[in-house]
Design an enzyme around this catalytic site. Structure first.
Site, PDB file in Angstrom:
ATOM      1  N   GLU A  89      58.263  50.055  12.466  1.00 12.98           N
ATOM      2  CA  GLU A  89      57.041  49.834  13.244  1.00 12.98           C
ATOM      3  C   GLU A  89      57.084  48.534  14.035  1.00 12.98           C
ATOM      4  O   GLU A  89      56.612  48.470  15.169  1.00 12.98           O
ATOM      5  CB  GLU A  89      55.825  49.847  12.308  1.00 12.98           C
ATOM      6  CG  GLU A  89      55.438  51.218  11.793  1.00 12.98           C
ATOM      7  CD  GLU A  89      56.253  51.696  10.613  1.00 12.98           C
ATOM      8  OE1 GLU A  89      56.058  52.836  10.167  1.00 12.98           O
ATOM      9  OE2 GLU A  89      57.110  50.902  10.128  1.00 12.98           O
ATOM     10  N   HIS A  93      47.365  55.897   2.873  1.00 13.00           N
ATOM     11  CA  HIS A  93      47.214  56.788   4.019  1.00 13.00           C
ATOM     12  C   HIS A  93      45.748  57.001   4.379  1.00 13.00           C
ATOM     13  O   HIS A  93      45.428  57.960   5.087  1.00 13.00           O
ATOM     14  CB  HIS A  93      47.858  58.154   3.748  1.00 13.00           C
ATOM     15  CG  HIS A  93      49.344  58.110   3.598  1.00 13.00           C
ATOM     16  ND1 HIS A  93      49.967  57.683   2.454  1.00 13.00           N
ATOM     17  CD2 HIS A  93      50.344  58.454   4.453  1.00 13.00           C
ATOM     18  CE1 HIS A  93      51.283  57.759   2.605  1.00 13.00           C
ATOM     19  NE2 HIS A  93      51.539  58.229   3.807  1.00 13.00           N
TER      20      HIS A  93
END
Length: 668
Positions: A407, A474
């Site tokens: 990322e 998540h």
């Protein structure tokens, strides 16, 4: 004038086919930063500059690399690369005013030393975190490759910086995508006081390239002719056959990390050994022995450079110190953006939130040929939520790019694309994973325009939210991490039509935008959505319902929770405000509504402490205190991580506490 003792040569210089003119140019190009540094050390002792990171002893690398590059090619230097800036012939008074914190510098007094970039000279300066610029180089090179331009991007780091994860991520991305990047490691012996033996456990840093399938070279960083001839050959090869190459320059830092730290931690015999390998004095002696550099020419160069330094110093001294202007400071946080309303036609179709986002993104890709999408699994697979499904068939893999799981490097690559004239959109597979890219988001993207007027034309899509039993990693709604950071814009739509129009505007906006998308709403919320391209302004909340008893302020899933409750409690008259964008925040609508109703309930899925609702509560207290008929009430999730079990998750969320909180406020 600077003096340099004649010394027995420590290097074998091989001029090859280089003519005398180039040999002298390289000498003068090294002499200039050396003389500037010697002057800066004097000024530092006199208190006329505040800090200095010395590159004495490393001039051959900066000068050799820059001389081998073309002026239109980007270089991303570090603290000790003054020779990059001088070889690119930046006027010295601009460097001097930069170091003095004056307006003619490159950062308007907002940053120091070499923490700046300049599009005029195709230089992109570092930030103190070191690693992010490596991925930025990837993005710059990717833009060149997409335009089929034969250009190299050179980026510098020290041996200490190679310990950072950004280094490894950037090399991996560059290798997988075969990007024309020249990664330059200046192995100068110490990261501040930490020797190389405590930084890495391999013989040569160049060997790390093998693990990434990259070509690498080891070059004597103190031999200007070896640097120049080798880099000239390598860069020409990269232009014709785009690929990344890792260079390890063996050199040494002859002064402290910065002057205050000194060099007492360095064994004296090591200092003595490297002093004999001084790149300038050795090269000067070589040119004199070959009859290329005469005493007259040497004297002329020194006098010319000394006069240039003094002339530009005097000019910089005469410039007034910056007078703070509040409007200028606030306005420069974001790049200018004039919202252009694109009004939709009356033709609509019923879409889910996920479909509206996908349609809006597809239409933006059609509108902007320079828009590139990057993310894990976004290409043929269509992303884990299938938002980019079918995009590869329409736009190709060059513009819809699967990325490695890194990322940080992809955020940085997006920034590099923006620097080199592209628009970039990154899908953060889950907003939780933004922690792995947090540094470049909050320290590079957010601060870029404020620091050196470089817009970060980047959108990061952030699928988020609980209610789907996805557990602690998540399910987070972590928007408050980013609303806290000046320079970022944060969007969080609740409805399909808003999501499509706001996404289009976010992509048009040259500023970095974090675009939050609630996963639970993806397939559960439907709405009639205009079929063609349109935009909606950022910073404008929506009045979903109008009433008089109190104001509910919320966003994302909270809007639907409130609507469900109000549909059940039809006797309650409420102003329901959907913020839609959290930064910029529609303060005017909030204040007007609360002043009208006298009561405010702030609903968020985020945990209570430190959420954006804490700031909105403070805003209301500061702006509406005399109009309030009750304390401001926040209804938030628990101050715990998000649990997996459905019953625990339900307890975590504020939904079950909403109705009682609303009734308490009405009854107050």
């Amino acid at each position: 004038m600077a003096t340099h003792t004649k010394t027995t040569l420590s290097f074998n210089y091989n001029r090859g086919t280089l003519d005398d003119k180039i040999l002298l140019q390289l000498y003068r190009a090294m002499l200039k930063p050396r003389m500037i540094e010697e002057k800066m050390l004097i000024l530092l002792r006199q208190g006329k500059i505040s800090k200095w990171f010395s590159g004495i002893g490393q001039e051959a690398i900066s000068v050799g690399v820059t001389s081998a590059m073309r002026d239109e090619e980007y270089i991303l230097p570090m603290h000790r690369n003054l020779g990059v800036f001088t070889t690119r012939e930046i006027p010295l008074y601009r460097l001097f005013t930069q170091w003095q914190g004056k307006m003619s510098g490159f950062t308007k007094g907002r940053d120091r030393s070499f923490h700046f970039g300049t599009q005029e000279y195709n230089i992109v300066g570092m930030i103190s975190h070191l690693g992010p610029q490596l991925g930025v180089a990837d993005g710059i090179a990717l833009a060149h490759k997409l335009r089929e331009e034969k250009a190299v991007t050179a980026v510098f780091t020290g041996e200490g910086g190679t310990s950072e994860g950004d280094f490894h991520e950037a090399l991996n991305v560059a290798s997988v995508w075969q990007l024309p990047v020249l990664f330059c490691i200046e192995n100068n012996g110490y990261g501040l006081s930490t020797p190389t033996s405590e930084q890495y456990n391999c013989e040569h840093l160049a060997d790390r390239a093998k693990g990434y399938g990259m070509e690498s070279h080891i070059i004597d960083g103190n031999n200007i002719l070896e640097v120049y001839t080798q880099i000239s050959k390598i860069t020409e090869g990269i232009r014709n056959n785009p690929r990344p190459v890792l260079i390890e320059f063996k050199t040494f830092r002859m002064r402290g990390h910065e002057e205050a730290s000194g060099t007492k931690y360095v064994p004296q015999e090591l200092m003595n050994m490297w002093a004999k390998k001084d790149p300038l004095s050795n090269y000067e002696a070589y040119l004199e022995q070959e009859g290329i550099l005469s005493a007259t020419v040497k004297e002329r160069y020194a006098v010319e450079i000394k006069n240039e330094i003094n002339e530009h110093l005097e000019k910089s001294y005469k410039e007034e110190q910056i007078t703070p202007d509040l409007n200028t400071e606030m306005e420069d946080v974001y790049a200018p953006f004039r919202f252009r309303e694109s009004v939709p036609s009356n033709t609509t179709e019923e879409l889910r939130l996920i479909d509206a986002i996908s349609q809006g993104l597809r239409q933006s890709m059609e509108k902007y040929d320079d828009l590139v999408i990057m993310g894990q699994d976004v290409a043929e697979y269509g992303g884990v939520f299938k938002i980019t499904e079918g995009f590869v068939a329409q736009f190709g893999k060059e513009r819809v790019r699967n990325t490695p799981i890194c990322e940080s490097a992809i955020v940085e690559t997006a920034m590099g694309l923006a620097i080199n004239g592209k628009k970039a959109l990154m899908e953060m597979q889950f907003s939780d994973f933004a922690t792995s890219g947090f540094n470049p988001i909050v320290n590079y993207l957010a601060k870029s325009h404020y620091r050196w007027s470089q817009p970060a034309d980047v959108v990061v899509r952030m699928p988020c939210g609980a209610g789907v039993a996805a557990g602690p990693f998540h399910s987070q709604t972590n928007e408050a991490w980013f609303t806290h950071t000046p320079g970022l814009k944060v969007v969080f739509p609740a409805f399909p039509a808003d999501a499509k129009g706001l996404l289009a505007t976010a992509i048009e906006d040259p500023n970095p935008v974090l675009f939050f998308e609630h996963k639970k709403l993806y397939r559960s919320i439907r709405q009639e959505v205009p079929t063609d391209y349109y935009t909606l302004p950022l910073g404008k909340a929506a009045l979903v319902r109008e009433g008089s008893q109190l104001t509910i302020i919320t966003y994302g899933a909270g809007v639907h929770w409130a609507l469900d409750l109000l549909n059940k409690r039809t006797e309650i008259s409420v102003d329901l405000i959907d913020l839609r964008t959290l930064q910029p925040l529609d303060k005017e609508r909030i204040i007007a509504s609360v002043c009208k109703t006298g009561k405010a309930l702030l609903l968020t899925e985020d945990s209570g402490f430190g959420s954006i609702m804490s700031d909105i509560s403070a805003l209301i207290m500061e702006s509406c205190f005399e109009k309030l008929d009750a304390p401001v009430k926040r209804v938030t999730s628990l101050d715990t991580p998000i649990p997996f079990d459905a019953n625990l998750e339900q307890q975590y969320l504020p939904l079950e506490r909403l109705e009682s909180a609303l009734q308490e406020l009405i009854d107050y």
